[in-house]
Design an enzyme around this catalytic site. Structure first.
Site, mmCIF file in Angstrom:
data_model
loop_
_atom_site.group_PDB
_atom_site.id
_atom_site.type_symbol
_atom_site.label_atom_id
_atom_site.label_comp_id
_atom_site.label_asym_id
_atom_site.label_seq_id
_atom_site.Cartn_x
_atom_site.Cartn_y
_atom_site.Cartn_z
ATOM 1 C CG HIS A 226 17.468 67.673 19.384
ATOM 2 N ND1 HIS A 226 16.678 67.535 20.661
ATOM 3 C CD2 HIS A 226 18.736 67.936 20.094
ATOM 4 C CE1 HIS A 226 17.314 67.986 21.662
ATOM 5 N NE2 HIS A 226 18.691 68.271 21.358
ATOM 6 C CG ASP B 114 22.922 68.739 20.837
ATOM 7 O OD1 ASP B 114 21.916 68.922 20.233
ATOM 8 O OD2 ASP B 114 22.882 68.857 22.247
ATOM 9 C CG HIS C 291 24.424 72.660 20.622
ATOM 10 N ND1 HIS C 291 23.593 73.757 20.198
ATOM 11 C CD2 HIS C 291 23.954 71.955 21.637
ATOM 12 C CE1 HIS C 291 22.616 73.735 21.359
ATOM 13 N NE2 HIS C 291 22.915 72.867 22.137
ATOM 14 C CD GLU D 191 21.012 66.803 24.078
ATOM 15 O OE1 GLU D 191 21.719 67.229 25.049
ATOM 16 O OE2 GLU D 191 20.528 67.721 23.336
#
Length: 210
Positions: free
Chosen positions: A52, A54, A58, A172
């Site tokens: 995913h 960020d 976030h 990540e």
């Protein structure tokens, strides 16, 4: 040119960061069952599940949201750097020259943790000091091969904040087991979630990119 899919598949068995909701996939209709003419499923997962992105929003109140990220940041030359140390700190980064780099993906022993059925707390992370070095080097995208750039349990999430406050995009949950260190062409496209604080992404690397 070989293409590497470095995305972790979303599945009910996928390990998630402690406290995040688990992935749920429910088949609502099945062909030739209950007169259904199609297969149709319902998906439920965190905005930070699996591989995913960020965006600054976030951790930064008025930061850029995932749907507003410039796509040119998420596509282009990326350097895969292999680190064998138990953490990524300033001393580790001294081994590398990032002058020509805008996107850096860290390959560590984390990639092999994807074969574990439970979350592993002792993963390789990036220290806040190292995050500061990456910002100073002008890096715009930082990727790592587990579910957080911060140390597990870090209260301040200082690595996230240092990177995101500087406008750095974090990727990540990469799986870099099959990828050798070097330069690649990266394509990273997160789901376009309006005002999103993050989103799962399909990330691929194309070989022989100089």
């Amino acid at each position: 040119m070989k293409i590497y899919d470095v995305t972790v598949p979303l599945s009910k068995e996928l390990v998630v960061y402690p406290g995040d909701p688990h992935v749920k996939i429910t088949r609502r209709t099945t062909i030739n069952k209950d007169d259904a003419q199609s297969n149709l499923s319902r998906y439920s997962f965190s905005s930070h599940a699996g591989t995913h992105v960020d965006p600054p929003f976030h951790f930064i109140e008025n930061g850029v949201t995932v749907d507003k990220l410039p796509l040119d940041m998420l596509m282009g030359r990326a350097r895969v750097v292999e680190v064998t140390a138990p953490l990524i700190d300033e001393a580790v980064l001294e081994e590398f020259d990032f002058t020509a780099d805008a996107r850096v993906l860290f390959k560590t022993r984390n990639s092999y943790l994807w074969s574990q059925k439970e979350f592993v707390e002792d993963y390789v992370y990036i220290t806040p000091g190292a995050a500061g070095v990456l910002v100073a080097e002008g890096i715009k995208v930082v990727g790592i091969d587990y579910l957080s750039v911060d140390k597990f349990g870090a209260r301040e999430q200082a690595t996230h904040v240092t990177l995101l406050k500087a406008g750095v995009v974090i990727i990540e949950g990469l799986d870099l087991r099959e990828v050798e260190p070097g330069n690649y062409e990266m394509f990273c496209l997160p789901l376009k979630v309006k005002d999103g604080d993050g989103a799962p992404a399909r990330v691929v690397l194309r070989q022989n990119y100089e």
